[in-house]
Design a protein around this motif. Sequence first.
Motif, PDB file in Angstrom:
ATOM      1  N   THR A 271      -3.853 110.831 -67.306  1.00 18.03           N
ATOM      2  CA  THR A 271      -3.618 109.619 -66.504  1.00 18.03           C
ATOM      3  C   THR A 271      -4.892 108.816 -66.315  1.00 18.03           C
ATOM      4  OG1 THR A 271      -3.993 110.688 -64.363  1.00 18.03           O
ATOM      5  CG2 THR A 271      -1.732 110.750 -65.235  1.00 18.03           C
TER       6      THR A 271
ATOM      7  N   ALA B 155      -1.653 106.821 -71.071  1.00 17.56           N
ATOM      8  CA  ALA B 155      -1.765 106.575 -69.627  1.00 17.56           C
ATOM      9  C   ALA B 155      -0.851 105.433 -69.202  1.00 17.56           C
ATOM     10  CB  ALA B 155      -3.209 106.269 -69.246  1.00 17.56           C
ATOM     11  N   GLU B 156      -0.754 104.409 -70.035  1.00 13.94           N
ATOM     12  CA  GLU B 156       0.117 103.272 -69.740  1.00 13.94           C
ATOM     13  C   GLU B 156       1.582 103.704 -69.689  1.00 13.94           C
ATOM     14  OE1 GLU B 156       0.982 100.054 -72.853  1.00 13.94           O
ATOM     15  OE2 GLU B 156      -0.556  99.128 -71.572  1.00 13.94           O
TER      16      GLU B 156
ATOM     17  N   ALA C  65       2.158 105.814 -66.560  1.00  9.46           N
ATOM     18  CA  ALA C  65       2.187 104.977 -65.352  1.00  9.46           C
ATOM     19  C   ALA C  65       3.493 104.201 -65.257  1.00  9.46           C
ATOM     20  CB  ALA C  65       1.002 104.023 -65.346  1.00  9.46           C
ATOM     21  N   ASP C  66       4.000 103.726 -66.390  1.00 12.99           N
ATOM     22  CA  ASP C  66       5.278 103.009 -66.399  1.00 12.99           C
ATOM     23  C   ASP C  66       6.428 103.894 -65.933  1.00 12.99           C
ATOM     24  OD1 ASP C  66       4.030 100.753 -67.344  1.00 12.99           O
ATOM     25  OD2 ASP C  66       4.739 100.977 -69.417  1.00 12.99           O
TER      26      ASP C  66
ATOM     27  N   THR D 189       1.187 108.653 -62.288  1.00 12.43           N
ATOM     28  CA  THR D 189      -0.172 108.157 -62.118  1.00 12.43           C
ATOM     29  C   THR D 189      -1.055 109.294 -61.614  1.00 12.43           C
ATOM     30  OG1 THR D 189       0.214 107.525 -59.840  1.00 12.43           O
ATOM     31  CG2 THR D 189       0.677 105.851 -61.541  1.00 12.43           C
ATOM     32  N   TYR D 190      -2.358 109.068 -61.614  1.00 12.78           N
ATOM     33  CA  TYR D 190      -3.267 110.095 -61.108  1.00 12.78           C
ATOM     34  C   TYR D 190      -2.918 110.457 -59.667  1.00 12.78           C
ATOM     35  CZ  TYR D 190      -7.387 112.770 -59.927  1.00 12.78           C
ATOM     36  OH  TYR D 190      -8.219 113.780 -59.525  1.00 12.78           O
TER      37      TYR D 190
END
Length: 184
Positions: A154, A161-162, A165-166, A170-171
């Motif tokens: 993340t 990572a994108e 996140a989508d 997320t982190y």
Amino acid sequence: MFERFTQAARAVVKGAVERAERDGADVVTKEHLLLALLDRDDTRAAAALRTLCPPDRRPSLVAALADARRRAGLSRADTKALADLGIDVGAIVARVEETHGTGALAGDRKGSGWWPGRRTFSREAKTVLEKSLRVAVSRKDREIGDEHILLALTLTGGVVAEALADHGVTYAAVDSAVSGPKVP
């Protein structure tokens, strides 16, 4: 560093190598690490992924990765930056695929002279593994678990990572999900 990996983390690395072999890829990528994490079901990272990206949403995540692969690994930010310069990535992909076939920009070079055997890790995949160590140290954990690999994915930016996140991974969300009681 690998001596600090838990069995679960080692299984993820091994799973990523197996994924790369099945795909006929020359190198193990961040995407292979994520797909290997998604294959797990009995670890802290697997529990976090089940919570944050339930199994019914996983096909969408895998499709987002495949779509990015078709665009030669360009993220949406890369695509937008090129569009701002007047370059239509979609049109380029369509034109290349019209001439060379679907997935021509994916970088899959099956049969391009690589020899069977040990796969190397891409620079980005190595960065994820190194970052997993930093994440573990910052969390004051003695070992590097598969949750640290997920957290590192993340943080590294780019398509993986994108896509995560989508899909709500997320982190901060993973950190919250794995900060509960440790599972043996």
